[in-house]
Enzyme design. Sequence first.
Site, PDB file in Angstrom:
ATOM      1  N   ALA A  93       7.870 -12.789 -65.513  1.00 26.55           N
ATOM      2  CA  ALA A  93       7.776 -11.407 -65.063  1.00 26.55           C
ATOM      3  C   ALA A  93       8.250 -11.345 -63.618  1.00 26.55           C
ATOM      4  CB  ALA A  93       6.330 -10.911 -65.158  1.00 26.55           C
ATOM      5  N   CYS A  94       9.144 -10.430 -63.345  1.00 27.71           N
ATOM      6  CA  CYS A  94       9.733 -10.328 -62.013  1.00 27.71           C
ATOM      7  C   CYS A  94       8.959  -9.341 -61.156  1.00 27.71           C
ATOM      8  CB  CYS A  94      11.200  -9.903 -62.121  1.00 27.71           C
ATOM      9  SG  CYS A  94      12.046  -9.909 -60.540  1.00 27.71           S
ATOM     10  N   GLY A  95       7.940  -9.821 -60.497  1.00 26.61           N
ATOM     11  CA  GLY A  95       7.223  -8.997 -59.555  1.00 26.61           C
ATOM     12  C   GLY A  95       6.252  -8.005 -60.138  1.00 26.61           C
TER      13      GLY A  95
END
Length: 297
Positions: free
Chosen positions: A32-34
């Site tokens: 998950a990006c951020g």
Amino acid sequence: MSVTNSNEIKSKIKNHPPKNQGLYDKRNEKDACGVGFVAHIKGKKSHEIVQQGLTLLTNLTHRGATGYDPKLGDGAGLLMQMPDAFMREEAAKLGINLPELGQYAVGNLFLPQDAKNRVACEVIISKIIGEENQTLLGWRDVPVDNGNIADAARDVEPCMRHVFVGSKAADQANFDQNQFERKCFVIRKRIEHAVRALNLKDNAAFYIPSFSSRTIVYKGMLLANEVGIYFKDLADKRVVSALALVHQRFSTNTFPAWDLAHPFRMIAHNGEINTVQGNVNWMAARHETMKSTVIGE
């Protein structure tokens, strides 16, 4: 690298991920990006959940990006449940008497820097709230500390205010909070269209991060570790929630902006859903099918 250190690293890799326990199942792991989410499994509200959300957000710093100025971030923020006791006491200081939780909404607003432009927006907001047969209870300035944000972010920093809106149906026995939420949606959309039509020339763009009786969003063109410092409300122990949805943005095909920070009013997404123009085209294609009998004309 020494043999000892190498063995330690191998041991850590071997023991990761940990064994399945509670809600954790290693089969569900994914990147998950951020994006992060904290919640109390039994729905118990506390300031600790808010602080855990901010800690999680700070730990997402590596998922974000900075510009030429290391203080200039792409944006970060937090979505949480309405902190009723806090809002009630802060409103009372301003002579505003809030009805029961769920019967009032808080609009979190990004307003223009120019006072004349700001008043023009507030007049529209007041007018539309009245036209939609709801009660404007009052306004509150959101306390912020912008002493450590980048100059470029401060140059386009909006004026932040809360608008309190009460439901005219609050005294009815069959009060429906879902219906009130839909009314808030209609009010927000009408305000957005009306302000856009003003074609204001201002450094700070008008935007409504959230307008709800259930949740509120604190966000901005900030670094992850700046959110809890910039918004003084979030340090107040009266600010409680049973959930915190956080996001640290990495801008790819869009430039950073205060309004493009996440979370949005209901979501925080991981990665690009599509290009901006692609989203506009899809919405245009679906426009005629987007109707609802419960929203009205």
